[in-house]
Design a protein around this motif. Structure first.
Motif, mmCIF file in Angstrom:
data_model
loop_
_atom_site.group_PDB
_atom_site.id
_atom_site.type_symbol
_atom_site.label_atom_id
_atom_site.label_comp_id
_atom_site.label_asym_id
_atom_site.label_seq_id
_atom_site.Cartn_x
_atom_site.Cartn_y
_atom_site.Cartn_z
ATOM 1 N N ASN A 70 4.835 5.510 9.649
ATOM 2 C CA ASN A 70 4.103 4.371 9.096
ATOM 3 C C ASN A 70 3.207 3.789 10.188
ATOM 4 O O ASN A 70 3.690 3.317 11.214
ATOM 5 N N ILE A 71 1.891 3.887 9.970
ATOM 6 C CA ILE A 71 0.923 3.345 10.905
ATOM 7 C C ILE A 71 0.626 1.897 10.519
ATOM 8 O O ILE A 71 0.170 1.617 9.403
ATOM 9 N N ILE A 72 0.887 0.985 11.439
ATOM 10 C CA ILE A 72 0.681 -0.437 11.151
ATOM 11 C C ILE A 72 -0.777 -0.777 11.460
ATOM 12 O O ILE A 72 -1.137 -1.163 12.571
ATOM 13 N N ASP A 73 -1.624 -0.583 10.447
ATOM 14 C CA ASP A 73 -3.033 -0.948 10.547
ATOM 15 C C ASP A 73 -3.294 -2.144 9.639
ATOM 16 O O ASP A 73 -2.343 -2.796 9.166
ATOM 17 N N LYS A 74 -4.545 -2.436 9.363
ATOM 18 C CA LYS A 74 -4.866 -3.596 8.525
ATOM 19 C C LYS A 74 -4.278 -3.462 7.131
ATOM 20 O O LYS A 74 -3.803 -4.437 6.547
ATOM 21 N N SER A 75 -4.296 -2.233 6.601
ATOM 22 C CA SER A 75 -3.754 -2.005 5.262
ATOM 23 C C SER A 75 -2.256 -2.275 5.228
ATOM 24 O O SER A 75 -1.743 -2.908 4.296
ATOM 25 N N THR A 76 -1.534 -1.796 6.261
ATOM 26 C CA THR A 76 -0.090 -2.029 6.321
ATOM 27 C C THR A 76 0.225 -3.508 6.520
ATOM 28 O O THR A 76 1.170 -4.037 5.928
ATOM 29 N N GLN A 77 -0.567 -4.171 7.343
ATOM 30 C CA GLN A 77 -0.357 -5.596 7.563
ATOM 31 C C GLN A 77 -0.522 -6.383 6.264
ATOM 32 O O GLN A 77 0.234 -7.321 5.990
ATOM 33 N N HIS A 78 -1.496 -5.958 5.452
ATOM 34 C CA HIS A 78 -1.683 -6.599 4.147
ATOM 35 C C HIS A 78 -0.480 -6.319 3.251
ATOM 36 O O HIS A 78 -0.011 -7.216 2.530
ATOM 37 N N PHE A 79 0.033 -5.083 3.294
ATOM 38 C CA PHE A 79 1.208 -4.722 2.494
ATOM 39 C C PHE A 79 2.416 -5.556 2.924
ATOM 40 O O PHE A 79 3.181 -6.040 2.073
ATOM 41 N N ILE A 80 2.596 -5.726 4.226
ATOM 42 C CA ILE A 80 3.719 -6.513 4.741
ATOM 43 C C ILE A 80 3.638 -7.955 4.244
ATOM 44 O O ILE A 80 4.632 -8.535 3.789
ATOM 45 N N LYS A 81 2.430 -8.514 4.315
ATOM 46 C CA LYS A 81 2.244 -9.903 3.897
ATOM 47 C C LYS A 81 2.440 -10.060 2.391
ATOM 48 O O LYS A 81 3.132 -10.984 1.936
ATOM 49 N N THR A 82 1.845 -9.130 1.628
ATOM 50 C CA THR A 82 1.925 -9.210 0.167
ATOM 51 C C THR A 82 3.357 -9.071 -0.337
ATOM 52 O O THR A 82 3.768 -9.726 -1.305
ATOM 53 N N ASN A 83 4.140 -8.208 0.332
ATOM 54 C CA ASN A 83 5.515 -7.939 -0.108
ATOM 55 C C ASN A 83 6.566 -8.689 0.707
ATOM 56 O O ASN A 83 7.759 -8.405 0.578
ATOM 57 N N ASN A 84 6.104 -9.612 1.537
ATOM 58 C CA ASN A 84 7.000 -10.455 2.323
ATOM 59 C C ASN A 84 8.020 -9.624 3.121
ATOM 60 O O ASN A 84 9.235 -9.856 3.063
ATOM 61 N N TYR A 112 12.392 7.746 10.262
ATOM 62 C CA TYR A 112 11.082 7.114 10.212
ATOM 63 C C TYR A 112 10.673 6.611 11.593
ATOM 64 O O TYR A 112 11.510 6.385 12.479
ATOM 65 N N VAL A 113 9.367 6.445 11.767
ATOM 66 C CA VAL A 113 8.784 5.915 13.001
ATOM 67 C C VAL A 113 7.687 4.935 12.617
ATOM 68 O O VAL A 113 6.899 5.203 11.713
ATOM 69 N N LEU A 114 7.650 3.793 13.308
ATOM 70 C CA LEU A 114 6.587 2.811 13.137
ATOM 71 C C LEU A 114 5.660 2.882 14.345
ATOM 72 O O LEU A 114 6.128 2.930 15.485
ATOM 73 N N ARG A 115 4.358 2.907 14.097
ATOM 74 C CA ARG A 115 3.376 2.928 15.175
ATOM 75 C C ARG A 115 2.235 1.970 14.856
ATOM 76 O O ARG A 115 1.733 1.964 13.739
ATOM 77 N N LYS A 116 1.808 1.198 15.843
ATOM 78 C CA LYS A 116 0.610 0.390 15.684
ATOM 79 C C LYS A 116 -0.610 1.256 15.968
ATOM 80 O O LYS A 116 -0.577 2.116 16.838
ATOM 81 N N GLY A 117 -1.678 1.025 15.227
ATOM 82 C CA GLY A 117 -2.881 1.806 15.464
ATOM 83 C C GLY A 117 -3.709 1.954 14.211
ATOM 84 O O GLY A 117 -3.608 1.161 13.272
ATOM 85 N N ARG A 118 -4.546 3.009 14.205
ATOM 86 C CA ARG A 118 -5.383 3.325 13.055
ATOM 87 C C ARG A 118 -4.981 4.691 12.513
ATOM 88 O O ARG A 118 -4.128 5.374 13.091
ATOM 89 N N ILE A 119 -5.591 5.107 11.425
ATOM 90 C CA ILE A 119 -5.255 6.385 10.812
ATOM 91 C C ILE A 119 -5.398 7.528 11.805
ATOM 92 O O ILE A 119 -4.588 8.461 11.832
ATOM 93 N N ILE A 120 -6.423 7.455 12.664
ATOM 94 C CA ILE A 120 -6.679 8.521 13.617
ATOM 95 C C ILE A 120 -5.506 8.730 14.565
ATOM 96 O O ILE A 120 -5.307 9.817 15.110
ATOM 97 N N SER A 121 -4.674 7.677 14.764
ATOM 98 C CA SER A 121 -3.546 7.787 15.696
ATOM 99 C C SER A 121 -2.402 8.624 15.130
ATOM 100 O O SER A 121 -1.429 8.897 15.835
ATOM 101 N N ILE A 122 -2.519 9.054 13.870
ATOM 102 C CA ILE A 122 -1.524 9.965 13.304
ATOM 103 C C ILE A 122 -1.407 11.219 14.157
ATOM 104 O O ILE A 122 -0.319 11.733 14.408
ATOM 105 N N ARG A 123 -2.547 11.724 14.637
ATOM 106 C CA ARG A 123 -2.546 12.978 15.394
ATOM 107 C C ARG A 123 -1.777 12.844 16.706
ATOM 108 O O ARG A 123 -1.016 13.741 17.076
ATOM 109 N N SER A 124 -1.952 11.722 17.428
ATOM 110 C CA SER A 124 -1.238 11.551 18.691
ATOM 111 C C SER A 124 0.249 11.299 18.454
ATOM 112 O O SER A 124 1.100 11.769 19.220
#
Length: 277
Positions: free
Chosen positions: A41-55, A82-94
């Motif tokens: 799970n990449i914690i980007d803007k989309s994930t941050q919105h999901f976290i906020k929306t779903n509390n 599972y693994v949580l990573r901060k970043g953008r979609i491109i960071s999936i590769r690293s």
């Protein structure tokens, strides 16, 4: 079949229906060689919105991912974590590289442009990327299409193809471009024979067919061939680029990757150092 594979299959996961579909494909592949699956799970803007929306603040996101892993483990009989990573979609590769992943399995909708983040990730990943569109349901591999284009780098796809074919018992169908120039065609036949040699050494059944049309029509002819052969998988590589190498998909690359026949693809980039060797 291999049973001691310690390299995980990584599934970028964001709780969407298309990432649930990717889990299904990944689990079916993992059953073949004993690979564990890591949900990323990449914690980007989309994930941050999901976290906020779903509390899902205060560790609740981790709890939700843990529950998904437990449910999937029970459903498929495959180890999940599972693994949580901060970043953008491109960071999936690293992240996949850090995890020593053998494969990335990603579900995608139609990207709006050929330079979208998701396509950039696919086109630059050092780990092979299995791509499933939102309407592609899993079916066992019986027919794997291996396009042999005009680039010598295409040979680098063979180790990935060998592993998938060995684990599934699938037949590999080589579909080669036909060169108009006699000398260039002879060179193309050398590349084809080298690929055939590897398949023979690994006791993998295969067929060979040359395209009948012009080089500029290869992508369209390849898609029609895949449809006629009822293909289960394309093994692809993005066209090498002199400038901005490994960054952009041209229209033919994108047409085959996101094909209208709903045939999944595995993408192996040139100079790939994935764990299929």
């Amino acid at each position: 079949m291999e049973t001691n594979n310690v390299h995980p299959i990584v599934v970028p996961y964001d709780f969407t229906a298309v990432s649930d579909l990717a889990i299904d494909h990944a689990a079916q592949i993992a059953r073949l060689d004993g690979s564990p699956i890591t949900l990323l799970n990449i914690i980007d803007k989309s994930t941050q919105h999901f976290i906020k929306t779903n509390n899902l603040v205060g560790g609740l996101l981790s709890e939700k991912l843990k529950a998904v892993c437990e449910e999937c483990n029970k459903k498929y009989g495959v180890p999940f974590n599972y693994v949580l990573r901060k970043g953008r979609i491109i960071s999936i590769r690293s992240a996949a590289s850090d995890l020593k992943a053998s494969l990335i399995v990603i579900g995608i909708d139609q990207p709006k442009t050929a330079v979208s983040q998701i396509l950039r990730m696919i086109g630059t990943s050092p780990t092979p990327v299995y791509v499933v569109q939102d309407s592609i349901q899993w079916k066992p591999f019986k027919s794997i299409i291996f396009p042999v284009d005009k680039f010598e780098e295409t040979r680098q796809k063979i180790s990935c193809c060998v592993k998938l074919a060995k684990n599934t018992g699938a037949q590999v169908k080589l579909f080669s471009i036909k060169k108009a120039n006699w000398g260039e065609q002879k060179n193309q036949e050398v590349v084809v024979s080298q690929i055939e040699k590897v398949l023979l050494e690994n006791h993998i059944p295969f067929t060979l067919e040359y395209a009948k049309g012009k080089e500029v029509d290869f992508a369209n002819e390849l898609l029609e061939y895949g449809k006629v052969q009822n293909a289960d998988l394309f093994v692809l590589m993005k066209k090498p680029q002199v400038y901005f190498a490994n960054t952009f998909f041209n229209k033919d690359d994108k047409k085959v990757l996101l094909n209208i026949h709903n045939i999944p693809s595995v993408y192996v980039n040139s100079k790939d150092y994935g764990r299929y060797y």
